[in-house]
Write a protein that holds these residues in place. Structure first.
Motif, PDB file in Angstrom:
ATOM      1  N   LYS A 273       0.839  -1.195   0.000  1.00  0.00           N
ATOM      2  CA  LYS A 273       0.000   0.000   0.000  1.00  0.00           C
ATOM      3  C   LYS A 273       0.877   1.249   0.000  1.00  0.00           C
ATOM      4  O   LYS A 273       2.022   1.221   0.456  1.00  0.00           O
ATOM      5  CB  LYS A 273      -0.915   0.025   1.233  1.00  0.00           C
ATOM      6  N   GLU A 274       0.322   2.338  -0.526  1.00  0.00           N
ATOM      7  CA  GLU A 274       1.010   3.624  -0.512  1.00  0.00           C
ATOM      8  C   GLU A 274       0.131   4.639   0.210  1.00  0.00           C
ATOM      9  O   GLU A 274      -1.077   4.680  -0.013  1.00  0.00           O
ATOM     10  CB  GLU A 274       1.315   4.083  -1.942  1.00  0.00           C
ATOM     11  N   VAL A 275       0.756   5.441   1.066  1.00  0.00           N
ATOM     12  CA  VAL A 275       0.036   6.455   1.838  1.00  0.00           C
ATOM     13  C   VAL A 275       0.689   7.806   1.584  1.00  0.00           C
ATOM     14  O   VAL A 275       1.915   7.937   1.666  1.00  0.00           O
ATOM     15  CB  VAL A 275       0.052   6.133   3.347  1.00  0.00           C
ATOM     16  N   VAL A 276      -0.125   8.799   1.282  1.00  0.00           N
ATOM     17  CA  VAL A 276       0.358  10.165   1.084  1.00  0.00           C
ATOM     18  C   VAL A 276      -0.281  11.040   2.153  1.00  0.00           C
ATOM     19  O   VAL A 276      -1.512  11.171   2.206  1.00  0.00           O
ATOM     20  CB  VAL A 276       0.003  10.706  -0.309  1.00  0.00           C
ATOM     21  N   LEU A 277       0.535  11.612   3.037  1.00  0.00           N
ATOM     22  CA  LEU A 277       0.060  12.562   4.038  1.00  0.00           C
ATOM     23  C   LEU A 277       0.295  13.971   3.498  1.00  0.00           C
ATOM     24  O   LEU A 277       1.437  14.373   3.286  1.00  0.00           O
ATOM     25  CB  LEU A 277       0.790  12.380   5.363  1.00  0.00           C
ATOM     26  N   CYS A 278      -0.781  14.713   3.276  1.00  0.00           N
ATOM     27  CA  CYS A 278      -0.703  16.074   2.727  1.00  0.00           C
ATOM     28  C   CYS A 278      -1.177  17.033   3.815  1.00  0.00           C
ATOM     29  O   CYS A 278      -2.373  17.098   4.124  1.00  0.00           O
ATOM     30  CB  CYS A 278      -1.587  16.167   1.484  1.00  0.00           C
ATOM     31  N   VAL A 279      -0.249  17.774   4.425  1.00  0.00           N
ATOM     32  CA  VAL A 279      -0.518  18.473   5.683  1.00  0.00           C
ATOM     33  C   VAL A 279      -0.439  19.988   5.504  1.00  0.00           C
ATOM     34  O   VAL A 279       0.577  20.529   5.051  1.00  0.00           O
ATOM     35  CB  VAL A 279       0.482  18.038   6.776  1.00  0.00           C
ATOM     36  N   ASP A 280      -1.507  20.653   5.870  1.00  0.00           N
ATOM     37  CA  ASP A 280      -1.588  22.117   5.875  1.00  0.00           C
ATOM     38  C   ASP A 280      -0.720  22.641   7.029  1.00  0.00           C
ATOM     39  O   ASP A 280      -0.916  22.251   8.185  1.00  0.00           O
ATOM     40  CB  ASP A 280      -3.053  22.498   6.077  1.00  0.00           C
ATOM     41  N   GLN A 281       0.237  23.525   6.716  1.00  0.00           N
ATOM     42  CA  GLN A 281       1.106  24.054   7.771  1.00  0.00           C
ATOM     43  C   GLN A 281       0.788  25.502   8.127  1.00  0.00           C
ATOM     44  O   GLN A 281       1.639  26.231   8.624  1.00  0.00           O
ATOM     45  CB  GLN A 281       2.578  23.915   7.367  1.00  0.00           C
ATOM     46  N   SER A 282      -0.464  25.922   7.906  1.00  0.00           N
ATOM     47  CA  SER A 282      -0.869  27.244   8.376  1.00  0.00           C
ATOM     48  C   SER A 282      -0.847  27.252   9.895  1.00  0.00           C
ATOM     49  O   SER A 282      -0.896  26.198  10.547  1.00  0.00           O
ATOM     50  CB  SER A 282      -2.263  27.604   7.849  1.00  0.00           C
ATOM     51  N   VAL A 359      -3.709   5.527  -0.456  1.00  0.00           N
ATOM     52  CA  VAL A 359      -4.558   6.313   0.439  1.00  0.00           C
ATOM     53  C   VAL A 359      -3.950   7.708   0.542  1.00  0.00           C
ATOM     54  O   VAL A 359      -2.777   7.855   0.882  1.00  0.00           O
ATOM     55  CB  VAL A 359      -4.648   5.685   1.846  1.00  0.00           C
ATOM     56  N   VAL A 360      -4.745   8.737   0.221  1.00  0.00           N
ATOM     57  CA  VAL A 360      -4.319  10.128   0.361  1.00  0.00           C
ATOM     58  C   VAL A 360      -5.048  10.728   1.552  1.00  0.00           C
ATOM     59  O   VAL A 360      -6.274  10.689   1.624  1.00  0.00           O
ATOM     60  CB  VAL A 360      -4.612  10.952  -0.903  1.00  0.00           C
ATOM     61  N   VAL A 361      -4.286  11.269   2.509  1.00  0.00           N
ATOM     62  CA  VAL A 361      -4.860  11.891   3.698  1.00  0.00           C
ATOM     63  C   VAL A 361      -4.553  13.386   3.654  1.00  0.00           C
ATOM     64  O   VAL A 361      -3.408  13.798   3.810  1.00  0.00           O
ATOM     65  CB  VAL A 361      -4.294  11.276   4.993  1.00  0.00           C
ATOM     66  N   LEU A 362      -5.586  14.187   3.408  1.00  0.00           N
ATOM     67  CA  LEU A 362      -5.443  15.643   3.444  1.00  0.00           C
ATOM     68  C   LEU A 362      -5.794  16.114   4.845  1.00  0.00           C
ATOM     69  O   LEU A 362      -6.898  15.871   5.337  1.00  0.00           O
ATOM     70  CB  LEU A 362      -6.373  16.290   2.420  1.00  0.00           C
ATOM     71  N   ILE A 363      -4.849  16.799   5.514  1.00  0.00           N
ATOM     72  CA  ILE A 363      -5.076  17.326   6.865  1.00  0.00           C
ATOM     73  C   ILE A 363      -5.087  18.841   6.757  1.00  0.00           C
ATOM     74  O   ILE A 363      -4.050  19.483   6.608  1.00  0.00           O
ATOM     75  CB  ILE A 363      -3.993  16.843   7.839  1.00  0.00           C
ATOM     76  N   SER A 385     -10.128   7.203  -9.927  1.00  0.00           N
ATOM     77  CA  SER A 385      -9.043   6.294 -10.308  1.00  0.00           C
ATOM     78  C   SER A 385      -8.839   5.167  -9.305  1.00  0.00           C
ATOM     79  O   SER A 385      -8.035   4.267  -9.538  1.00  0.00           O
ATOM     80  CB  SER A 385      -7.732   7.078 -10.469  1.00  0.00           C
ATOM     81  N   GLY A 386      -9.525   5.233  -8.170  1.00  0.00           N
ATOM     82  CA  GLY A 386      -9.415   4.175  -7.168  1.00  0.00           C
ATOM     83  C   GLY A 386      -8.716   4.589  -5.888  1.00  0.00           C
ATOM     84  O   GLY A 386      -8.582   3.784  -4.962  1.00  0.00           O
ATOM     85  N   VAL A 387      -8.271   5.834  -5.796  1.00  0.00           N
ATOM     86  CA  VAL A 387      -7.591   6.320  -4.590  1.00  0.00           C
ATOM     87  C   VAL A 387      -8.593   6.437  -3.441  1.00  0.00           C
ATOM     88  O   VAL A 387      -9.713   6.916  -3.623  1.00  0.00           O
ATOM     89  CB  VAL A 387      -6.932   7.689  -4.857  1.00  0.00           C
ATOM     90  N   GLN A 388      -8.176   5.993  -2.250  1.00  0.00           N
ATOM     91  CA  GLN A 388      -8.946   6.240  -1.034  1.00  0.00           C
ATOM     92  C   GLN A 388      -8.576   7.619  -0.513  1.00  0.00           C
ATOM     93  O   GLN A 388      -7.414   7.851  -0.142  1.00  0.00           O
ATOM     94  CB  GLN A 388      -8.640   5.182   0.023  1.00  0.00           C
ATOM     95  N   PHE A 389      -9.518   8.559  -0.470  1.00  0.00           N
ATOM     96  CA  PHE A 389      -9.225   9.944  -0.096  1.00  0.00           C
ATOM     97  C   PHE A 389      -9.888  10.263   1.237  1.00  0.00           C
ATOM     98  O   PHE A 389     -11.090  10.062   1.406  1.00  0.00           O
ATOM     99  CB  PHE A 389      -9.723  10.908  -1.177  1.00  0.00           C
ATOM    100  N   ILE A 390      -9.084  10.750   2.186  1.00  0.00           N
ATOM    101  CA  ILE A 390      -9.575  11.106   3.518  1.00  0.00           C
ATOM    102  C   ILE A 390      -9.246  12.574   3.768  1.00  0.00           C
ATOM    103  O   ILE A 390      -8.113  13.015   3.533  1.00  0.00           O
ATOM    104  CB  ILE A 390      -8.910  10.254   4.610  1.00  0.00           C
ATOM    105  N   ALA A 391     -10.223  13.336   4.262  1.00  0.00           N
ATOM    106  CA  ALA A 391      -9.998  14.736   4.625  1.00  0.00           C
ATOM    107  C   ALA A 391     -10.181  14.896   6.128  1.00  0.00           C
ATOM    108  O   ALA A 391     -11.285  14.686   6.643  1.00  0.00           O
ATOM    109  CB  ALA A 391     -10.969  15.650   3.871  1.00  0.00           C
TER     110      ALA A 391
END
Length: 444
Positions: A273-282, A359-363, A385-391
């Protein structure tokens, strides 16, 4: 008097009120101390004096009444308006002085009488160091952390954190780490190592708390997600096997003949599995950045998960090469600035090679400064496309922050609900995403 009622509601209410920097009263601040140190016999609303009542007509004489007067004096903070006529000595006086130094400044709205009080910490580093030592002596750690945050906010003590002596004296927590990260560009060289040591302590404590459970939960999810048709007996998924063979039920024998077995695979060393953590740094996301860096390191330590960590404001920084060390990650961020979610998601989208296993996790609090429609189109394209997207609106213990409700509703319409998540719940969220089952979204 409303402050008296505040003192009886418990530590959580008193502490929470003390952190309100827009209008905290001295009496409310002192309620924090009273409930934190002596909660068992705090005054109740039935015996609390009213706005103009003389407490001596309400509180009975004797040892019990004297103790109630003492506690009311601690709650109300002293001065002519408290009505108790009670003087404090010893430890009580020291506690009262520590609280008054922080919350008793007239220009901070602390005194309801409008009188300008001279108490305060001033700009002296030695006096602040003594004050920090005092509050750690008289109050529990949870209250100390609240008072430190209030001192930074109310009295402008952030610049004092640039001095090594101050950093060594403070009680380290996630909020202090956020403050240090916002200041680290301005830190003198002599302070940087001390600051890293403080951040390291907080990160290590978080890893001890979160790492073992996260690895165990996600390892189980990876095993369950790798179903095989010829499992070993101990690996058979009996629930799924029975469901798949219900058509072979023999009523006369009251049994199911398992024509096809379904089992769990064993986790292999290969990346599954591949996990992408995309984190807002405001700036408002400081606690989430700290927790995300810790979870990023934990995920990166699992060989069957390829983890990428991306932080963003109006610029996008890929910190995957530092992901093994959360402290390096944190000092690679720059808290504050604007927000361009669309640009960050574009970078993440370009790195996805196996969408069905990603899995893409947008924080983020979803306050988008970029192109809103493009952001939503990217999320829709990733999901198609099949990505599991979590916000996640937040990854912290503080509950849901302020967030853009319109953007949250738009993501929910795309099948990507946005919600706040505590660090303890995050492993369960990730496990559900890896197994492609419904997310255990907390009730709001």
């Amino acid at each position: 008097m409303s402050t008296g009622t505040t003192g009886t509601t418990g530590t959580g209410t008193a502490t929470g009120t003390a952190t309100d920097t827009t209008g905290t009263a001295t009496g409310t601040a002192h309620a924090t101390a009273t409930t934190a140190t002596t909660p068992d016999t705090a005054p109740t609303p039935d015996t609390a004096p009213g706005p103009t009542a003389d407490p001596s007509t309400v509180v009975h004489a004797g040892p019990a009444g004297d103790e109630r007067l003492r506690r009311w004096r601690l709650v109300l903070g002293g001065g002519e308006s408290d009505g108790t006529g009670r003087a404090l000595t010893g430890t009580d006086a020291a506690m009262d002085g520590a609280l008054t130094a922080l919350y008793g400044r007239g220009n901070q709205g602390g005194d309801r009488t409008g009188r300008d009080r001279s108490a305060g910490l001033g700009a002296s580093a030695p006096s602040v160091a003594r004050w920090l030592g005092d509050i750690r002596t008289y109050f529990p750690s949870s209250v100390v952390q609240v008072m430190q945050r209030d001192a930074i906010d109310r009295l402008g003590l952030a610049t004092l954190l640039l001095e090594p002596e101050m950093l060594e004296a403070v009680e380290a927590d996630v909020h202090l780490v956020g403050t240090l990260l916002s200041l680290h560009q301005a830190m003198p060289e002599t302070t940087r190592e001390t600051a890293r040591a403080v951040v390291r302590k907080v990160v290590d404590d978080l890893e001890k708390r979160l790492a073992t459970r996260t690895r165990a939960t996600l390892t189980g999810a990876l095993d369950r997600s790798a179903r095989i048709s010829r499992p070993r007996h101990r690996d058979i998924d009996w629930d799924r096997t029975i469901r798949a063979n219900l058509k072979n039920y023999l009523p006369e024998h009251r049994t199911v003949v398992p024509e096809r077995l379904i089992g769990h695979g064993r986790a292999s060393q290969a990346i599954r599995k591949e996990v992408v953590l995309c984190v807002d740094q405001s700036g408002s996301m400081a606690a989430s950045v700290v927790h995300a860096s810790v979870f990023g390191a934990v995920l990166a330590s699992m060989r069957s998960i390829a983890t990428r960590l991306v932080v963003f404001d109006t610029a996008v920084v890929d910190l995957t090469d530092r992901i093994d060390d959360p402290v390096d990650v944190l000092f690679g961020t720059q808290l504050g600035g604007g927000t361009d979610i669309n640009r960050a998601l574009a970078h993440c989208q370009s790195k996805i090679t196996r969408p069905a296993d990603t899995v893409v996790v947008l924080i983020s609090d979803l306050y988008e400064g970029g192109i809103r429609d493009e952001m939503l189109k990217r999320v829709a394209a990733m999901k198609a496309s099949g990505v599991q997207f979590i916000a996640l609106l937040a990854l912290s213990d503080e509950g849901a922050p302020a967030f853009d409700r319109d953007h949250a509703a738009a993501l929910a319409a795309l099948g990507a609900p946005a919600f706040a998540c505590t660090p303890d719940l995050f492993p369960e969220i990730m496990a559900a995403a890896l197994e492609k089952r419904p997310l255990p979204i907390p009730a709001t």
